[in-house]
Design an enzyme around this catalytic site. Structure first.
Site, PDB file in Angstrom:
ATOM      1  CB  SER A 156      -0.908   0.037   1.233  1.00 48.22           C
ATOM      2  OG  SER A 156      -0.188   0.469   2.387  1.00 48.22           O
ATOM      3  CG  ASP A 157       1.305   5.839  -1.437  1.00 48.61           C
ATOM      4  OD1 ASP A 157       2.234   6.051  -0.630  1.00 48.61           O
ATOM      5  OD2 ASP A 157       1.139   6.518  -2.461  1.00 48.61           O
ATOM      6  CB  ALA A 158       1.837   6.760   3.372  1.00 50.18           C
TER       7      ALA A 158
END
Length: 275
Positions: A156-158
């Site tokens: 995932s992204d942040a």
């Protein structure tokens, strides 16, 4: 770049950026994308994937399912990829297929909605069609895994970015990242509570055992690719006192050499010899 990264202990890079710099006001793409057309992006990104991975650094194609069409910032709000699926296939779809064919080890899914695909697979035109890609089962599983054939690791992204945290609570978002097809979650402000939430979701069936162990297997697979299961160590930095030229090359600096003469003056010397 890869050798420098290896020298300081890096074995996984969250690059290259496959986003297309078309919405010129986009702070997400403009300063870190490879360009505004697919030919330019592919010409740079595909060799980066190949060389990084030849040098022992796993590459990551991002930001899935593709940024360029929204000049807002997913750090602050969920952004929207507004393309039709025909246009998406000709642009972002092409780039991701080529990255997958090149053997990219991971894909980073972002807080970007792709409503055209949500509608194609039967989601209505309401809120579900605009879910961030990071928590969308159709985007991560149906499109990325099944249609594009990606068999690597999804990160995932942040997860604390407002593009996701404005849509659902922290624990729920972590659960949904895994349930929708993600394998690794980036960032946590309350690690113990969020891990407990994932464990509870697994026991309750919100995350299936098959999905959970699939994620674990993919994480172990990436570690094995990097040699961590053998206890491989990354190369140590050279001793600068003994090998200054090699250190300088690794750190992308010109070798430091002893000055053999007084440097020339920038201006014409006076009669006294002063500059």
């Amino acid at each position: 770049m890869a050798r420098e990264a290896r020298a300081v202990g890096v074995n996984w890079s969250f690059t290259p950026v496959l986003d297309i710099n078309a919405a010129w006001r986009s702070s997400i793409v403009a300063t870190r994308g490879y360009g505004s057309d697919c030919e330019t992006i592919a010409r740079h990104a595909l060799p980066q994937i190949r060389v990084f991975q030849e040098e022992g650094i796993a590459a990551t194609a991002k930001h899935w399912p593709g940024e360029w069409h929204d000049d807002r910032d997913q750090h602050l709000v969920t952004t929207i990829n507004s393309l039709s699926m025909e246009d998406w296939e000709a642009t972002h779809g092409r780039l991701y297929r080529e990255a997958i064919d090149a053997g990219v080890m991971s894909v980073m899914t972002a807080h970007i909605a792709l409503p055209a695909f949500a509608r194609e697979v039967g989601q209505d035109d309401g809120a579900d069609a605009y879910l961030p890609g990071s928590v969308s089962h159709p985007i991560n599983t149906t499109l990325l895994r099944e249609r594009l054939g990606f068999n690597g690791l999804v990160v995932s992204d942040a997860s604390r970015m407002a593009g996701l945290s404005s849509v659902m609570e922290a624990v729920d978002s972590k659960v949904q990242i895994i349930a929708s097809g993600g394998d690794v979650i980036l960032f946590s402000l309350d690690f113990e509570a969020e891990m407990a939430g994932i464990r509870d979701a697994l026991h309750a069936g919100r995350i299936t055992r098959e999905r959970f162990f699939d994620a674990v297997t993919r994480v172990l697979g990436l570690k094995a690719w990097a040699g961590l299961h053998r206890g491989d160590t990354l190369p140590a930095l050279p001793d600068p006192a003994r090998n200054a030229d090699q250190m300088a090359e690794l750190l992308h600096r010109a070798p430091v050499r002893k000055r053999t003469s007084t440097p020339p003056c920038r201006w014409t010397q006076s009669a006294t010899g002063a500059c």
